[in-house]
Design a protein around this motif. Structure first.
Motif, mmCIF file in Angstrom:
data_model
loop_
_atom_site.group_PDB
_atom_site.id
_atom_site.type_symbol
_atom_site.label_atom_id
_atom_site.label_comp_id
_atom_site.label_asym_id
_atom_site.label_seq_id
_atom_site.Cartn_x
_atom_site.Cartn_y
_atom_site.Cartn_z
ATOM 1 N N HIS A 14 0.620 -1.627 -0.169
ATOM 2 C CA HIS A 14 -0.178 -0.035 -0.267
ATOM 3 C C HIS A 14 0.644 1.446 -0.251
ATOM 4 O O HIS A 14 0.559 2.236 -0.557
ATOM 5 N N GLY A 15 2.107 1.403 1.013
ATOM 6 C CA GLY A 15 2.874 2.221 1.151
ATOM 7 C C GLY A 15 3.058 2.788 -0.918
ATOM 8 O O GLY A 15 3.136 3.605 -0.728
ATOM 9 N N VAL A 35 -1.364 11.719 0.659
ATOM 10 C CA VAL A 35 -0.789 10.001 0.954
ATOM 11 C C VAL A 35 -1.714 9.533 1.769
ATOM 12 O O VAL A 35 -2.154 8.149 1.549
ATOM 13 N N ASP A 36 -2.216 10.232 3.005
ATOM 14 C CA ASP A 36 -3.175 9.126 3.496
ATOM 15 C C ASP A 36 -4.273 8.913 3.437
ATOM 16 O O ASP A 36 -5.394 7.968 3.274
ATOM 17 N N LEU A 39 -3.970 5.707 0.851
ATOM 18 C CA LEU A 39 -3.470 4.780 1.902
ATOM 19 C C LEU A 39 -5.162 4.310 2.217
ATOM 20 O O LEU A 39 -5.931 3.206 2.125
#
Length: 157
Positions: A14-15, A35-36, A39
């Motif tokens: 995922h990252g 980005v959060d 994710l």
């Protein structure tokens, strides 16, 4: 360095995939969520979505995202390829073809009989790539999108 593997996405990816998706948004010069949020979207993938990744070690160098479709011609199922992207630094190594080959294999494993997708009509290199796969363009089809106020208005109707 390890060999590149084409496989289904797993949570450990995922990252790296979020970072590649941010690169993709920049490449297409479109807004990118934080980005959060990317994710969180990967954690909450809707049922019927498959993401293949081209991974080398912990690095994700490319991905293809597809969803299941039903019905297609002859009332058979298929995939709709929503996105395929290879990192700029990894282009020219055959990863796009490898992702499409793996997607074709997965489609047949699942009993699907076709893969559909759209392409930017102004991207000659992309169109040549798709032609090289043996794909046939369907110029009689028109692509539609319902979004924003039009989507909300229809939902209220």
């Amino acid at each position: 360095m390890s060999e590149t593997a084409i496989r289904l996405l797993n949570p450990a990816d995922h990252g790296a995939l979020a970072a590649l998706m941010a690169e993709m948004q920049s490449h297409y010069a479109v807004p990118c969520p934080p980005v959060d949020e990317i994710l969180a979207g990967l954690v909450r993938l809707p049922a019927g979505i498959d993401i293949l990744v081209a991974a080398r070690g912990r690095a994700v160098l490319g991905f293809a995202s597809a969803c299941n479709l039903y019905p297609g011609p002859g009332l058979k199922s298929g995939f709709f390829l929503k996105e395929i992207y290879v990192a700029e630094a990894a282009r020219g190594a055959g990863l796009g073809r490898a992702l499409m080959t793996a997607l074709a294999e997965l489609a047949l494993e699942r009993g699907h009989r076709r893969i559909d997708w759209t392409a930017d009509a102004d991207d000659g290199a992309l169109l040549r790539f798709y032609d090289s796969l043996g794909a046939a363009a369907h110029p009689k089809k028109v692509f539609y999108r319902l979004t924003g106020d039009a989507l909300a208005d229809l939902a209220k109707a």
